[in-house]
Motif scaffolding. Sequence first.
Motif, PDB file in Angstrom:
ATOM      1  N   ASP A  54      -9.417  -1.199   1.721  1.00 38.21           N
ATOM      2  CA  ASP A  54      -9.176  -1.950   0.501  1.00 38.21           C
ATOM      3  C   ASP A  54      -9.595  -3.408   0.676  1.00 38.21           C
ATOM      4  O   ASP A  54     -10.213  -4.011  -0.225  1.00 38.21           O
ATOM      5  CB  ASP A  54      -7.687  -1.848   0.156  1.00 38.21           C
ATOM      6  N   MET A 106       0.833  -1.202   0.000  1.00 37.82           N
ATOM      7  CA  MET A 106       0.000   0.000   0.000  1.00 37.82           C
ATOM      8  C   MET A 106       0.868   1.251   0.000  1.00 37.82           C
ATOM      9  O   MET A 106       0.585   2.235  -0.690  1.00 37.82           O
ATOM     10  CB  MET A 106      -0.912  -0.022   1.236  1.00 37.82           C
ATOM     11  N   HIS A 140      -5.389   2.132   7.776  1.00 36.49           N
ATOM     12  CA  HIS A 140      -6.819   2.315   7.517  1.00 36.49           C
ATOM     13  C   HIS A 140      -7.129   2.088   6.031  1.00 36.49           C
ATOM     14  O   HIS A 140      -8.124   1.442   5.686  1.00 36.49           O
ATOM     15  CB  HIS A 140      -7.242   3.711   7.941  1.00 36.49           C
ATOM     16  N   MET A 141      -6.276   2.630   5.166  1.00 38.60           N
ATOM     17  CA  MET A 141      -6.475   2.400   3.728  1.00 38.60           C
ATOM     18  C   MET A 141      -6.403   0.912   3.402  1.00 38.60           C
ATOM     19  O   MET A 141      -7.181   0.413   2.568  1.00 38.60           O
ATOM     20  CB  MET A 141      -5.414   3.162   2.931  1.00 38.60           C
ATOM     21  N   HIS A 142      -5.480   0.222   4.039  1.00 35.18           N
ATOM     22  CA  HIS A 142      -5.373  -1.222   3.828  1.00 35.18           C
ATOM     23  C   HIS A 142      -6.661  -1.920   4.244  1.00 35.18           C
ATOM     24  O   HIS A 142      -7.166  -2.798   3.536  1.00 35.18           O
ATOM     25  CB  HIS A 142      -4.190  -1.760   4.631  1.00 35.18           C
TER      26      HIS A 142
END
Length: 291
Positions: A223, A189, A218-220
Amino acid sequence: MFQRLREDINSVFDRDPAARNFLEVLTNYPGLHALLVHRLSHRLWQKNFKWLARTLSSLARWFTGIEIHPGATIGRRFFIDHGMGVVIGETAEVGDDVTLYQGVTLGGTSWNKGKRHPTLEDGVIVGAGAKILGPFTVGAGAKVGSNAVITKEVPAGATVVGIPGKVVKRDEPDTVTPLEVDPERREAMRRKFGFDAYGVSQDMPDPVARSMQAMLDHMHAVDERLERMCTTLRHIDAGFRDSQLPELRDEDFANILADVDSCCGPQHDDEAADAPDDEPRERPARHRQNG
């Protein structure tokens, strides 16, 4: 009494390289003057001569710029460097070998009687302009950075900076909590978005880097959640098409920047002369056809 005075003066030599001799320290260091007056006013306060104790404290503040409430408890070898603007509240407790710089406040956050001010254990160093507010303990050997605002307990040996104060270093290594995300996915990421959190690795004690790391986590998680939703939709509807997300490439951003430069950049005279001018060339041809 003279032994304590010699001890206080020697503590100045230990912590201030500008101190040159015994007489200079005794006559020109307001931190030492405020401390000596406080020792007298504190004894008067304990013997219930409170008005006289407060009067001596006020006189010391006028002459030194340092306000120490006579009710405060001060340990041995206490040193205030420069000292202007230092305020120490009534229920503050200061241990041995503590150092304060100018503008420090040991204050309270409550109007209730009782313990309202902080306790500084032995060997604490508080930087210029720092505010320590509340009835909590700053552990032995802790360091408080300049202009920090501390409103909760500080562990022994820790270094605290910022507003509000954050521990950036401990005497003992921090306990490493197990990661709930796959480190390889996190690294993927990070590479996808093309940056390292301000060039700071995970093991460095930077609050901003930790915040950026939390955003990557958080993005992980988002996703991964979207991936599961797409899998569920494919089970519900066989006709659902799961398209891949477009890849972020450095070239895409480079093109945008190039377009901005070409649109907004100034056009030089030689570029204007070399630029093709189609409109004037077409007009004579139209006139010849009409003629």
